[in-house]
Design an enzyme around this catalytic site. Sequence first.
Site, short mmCIF file in Angstrom:
data_model
loop_
_atom_site.label_atom_id
_atom_site.label_comp_id
_atom_site.label_asym_id
_atom_site.label_seq_id
_atom_site.Cartn_x
_atom_site.Cartn_y
_atom_site.Cartn_z
N ARG A 90 0.62 -0.88 -0.27
CA ARG A 90 0.55 0.25 -0.22
C ARG A 90 0.89 1.35 -0.12
NH1 ARG A 90 -2.95 0.66 6.03
NH2 ARG A 90 -0.70 -0.59 6.91
N GLY A 118 -4.85 -2.32 -0.03
CA GLY A 118 -4.34 -0.73 -0.43
C GLY A 118 -4.09 0.63 -0.02
N ARG A 168 5.26 9.95 3.53
CA ARG A 168 6.91 9.62 4.15
C ARG A 168 7.78 10.52 2.78
NH1 ARG A 168 5.83 3.61 6.69
NH2 ARG A 168 5.91 2.95 4.48
N ARG A 175 14.48 -2.14 3.53
CA ARG A 175 14.26 -2.40 4.39
C ARG A 175 15.34 -4.08 4.60
NH1 ARG A 175 8.30 -1.90 5.45
NH2 ARG A 175 8.57 0.30 3.64
N ASP A 244 10.65 -7.41 7.70
CA ASP A 244 10.35 -6.40 7.00
C ASP A 244 10.08 -5.06 6.94
OD1 ASP A 244 7.67 -7.96 8.14
OD2 ASP A 244 6.70 -6.51 7.19
N ASN A 245 10.33 -4.49 8.35
CA ASN A 245 9.72 -3.21 9.05
C ASN A 245 10.60 -2.13 9.72
OD1 ASN A 245 7.32 -3.78 8.72
ND2 ASN A 245 6.55 -4.30 10.40
N ASP A 254 7.92 2.02 9.69
CA ASP A 254 6.19 1.37 9.82
C ASP A 254 6.32 1.51 11.17
OD1 ASP A 254 6.56 0.86 6.90
OD2 ASP A 254 6.57 -1.36 7.23
P1 AMP Z 1 2.90 -3.64 8.29
O1 AMP Z 1 2.28 -4.61 9.14
O2 AMP Z 1 2.07 -2.44 8.27
O3 AMP Z 1 3.72 -3.42 8.64
O4 AMP Z 1 2.55 -4.53 6.55
C1 AMP Z 1 3.07 -5.42 6.80
C2 AMP Z 1 3.03 -6.13 4.98
O5 AMP Z 1 1.52 -5.98 4.75
C3 AMP Z 1 3.55 -4.88 3.92
O6 AMP Z 1 3.87 -5.88 3.36
C4 AMP Z 1 2.35 -3.92 3.64
O7 AMP Z 1 2.69 -3.84 2.61
C5 AMP Z 1 1.10 -5.14 4.25
N1 AMP Z 1 -0.41 -4.60 4.17
C6 AMP Z 1 -0.71 -3.79 4.72
N2 AMP Z 1 -2.22 -3.48 5.47
C7 AMP Z 1 -2.52 -3.20 3.83
C8 AMP Z 1 -3.67 -3.09 3.06
N3 AMP Z 1 -4.20 -2.31 4.06
N4 AMP Z 1 -3.32 -3.46 1.97
C9 AMP Z 1 -2.16 -4.29 0.70
N5 AMP Z 1 -1.35 -4.49 2.18
C10 AMP Z 1 -1.43 -4.12 3.02
MG MG Z 2 5.28 -2.70 7.31
#
Ligand code: AMP
Ligand code: MG
Length: 488
Positions: A90, A118, A168, A175, A244-245, A254
Amino acid sequence: MAFTLTGEDACEKTLPTPIPNPYWVAFSAASARLVDIPLGKDHFPANPEWLEVLAGNNPSGFSEVFPNPISTAYSGHQFGVWAGQLGDGRAILLGEKSGQELQLKGAGKTRFSRMGDGRAVLRSSIREFLCSEAMHALGIPTTRALSIVGSDLPVRRETIETAAVCARLAPSFIRIGHFEHFASLQNIERLKELADLLIDEHYPGCEQSQNPYLELFTRICERNATLVAQWQSVGFCHGVLNSDNISVLGLTMDYGPFGFMDQFQIDHICNHSDQGGRYAYHRQPQIMHWNMACLASAMMPLIELTVDAENTEKLLRSALEQFPLIYAKTWQSLFRNKLGLINPQEQDVDLIERLLQAMHESSVDFTCFFRKLSDVRTNAAVDQISLRDEFINLPAIDQWFSDYLLRLNEESSDDVQRKLRMDAVNPKYVLRNHLAQAAIDKAKDRDFSEVANLLKVLEKPFEDQPQYEKYSNPPPPDLSQIEVSCSS
Ligand code: AMP
Ligand code: MG
């Protein structure tokens, strides 16, 4: 230069999906200066086209600056388990301006969205925006936030909320997960491109080392060891330290279910979804070290380009062993500064740990305690120190204060000078959960004044701001247990 890898295993050309009727929710003039955006008298961009660009509604706006928006591929370990490919699900990287990459978070679906929509909701965008700017003002490395653009577009989470796009900034959003991605594909060429990009743009000097990739790894470890020590020193819990963060530039990134602790609990878990407490406060250093081990294993094929396998492992292991040492050294130095001590002494670690133990037992407010500690005088009588009243175990805290005063007297600490030093490292204002929540509640009614107020206060966390005194207070008891989950 921005993310220069090309090819579908690395990234995908992706245009943002427009949002209907965008409006400004928040804007950081300080971040705007980083990318030379001219501002009007209201401290928002003078050129109204920026609203459309930062909403993701006008990808051809400023196309000379942002010619090639992309989303990038990365993988990672989530809660200790290999999760495979993730990627910018996203987030869309518009491009680079003045050495900063500009990324829109919540700008619509990408090839990496998997089951997601997204989008990001207003609530989580406000938290990320405020914390990014607050963290920077605390002097802690972080991605920055430029703006939030809102829309009435409905977004389904546990309930129906509305969408927002957070812009951002960072010199790079690469990462650990980017390295893990190419390592999992066994694509050494790509690993090399990624490492070379980092060395060229962000880690100059590595190329002169005997083993540039080992040097790069060592420096990434150093930055992240320092970062996590800085988090501990302000009572910050990240909440989701998945690989990944974790930034390879050592930036906080993140922001999700993070939290600044109110009452100090050494094992505080800020993320309601983290039931096992993997990412609890006291585990953050060890978890960051674990993430560095993930990076080591991803970078192994690069080191093996110049060294045999057995020696590669030895070299990486010894670089990894530096992590706890750098962390401990930084942690001690930061906490020594918080106590206003100048000359390091062996027993300082014991002094710091005993204090934290006492604060934990009595659930003392972390930020308030350290801020008020600078008012203690070296000639004080222990039973007259008002901070003592915050503690349940009086004999323990009396002993602690008595040792602390002795220590201050030993180094002939000057009360006035020490207060100046301590107030410059112990913030008065941090983004407490209840403050963020109050701003969010108002924003849901389209009143963004509290977001702006908080930004103003948190941009000067070390300054007394008498008109904003209430923002330094601990939460009222009914607001002290706000739960924050991964949903964003
Ligand atoms: P996060 O927990 O936000 O660091 O996200 C972990 C993974 O999930 C990353 O690949 C993000 O891009 C994906 N992600 C989180 N929320 C969404 C969303 N609403 N739509 C698409 N991908 C998402
Ligand atoms: Mg993330």
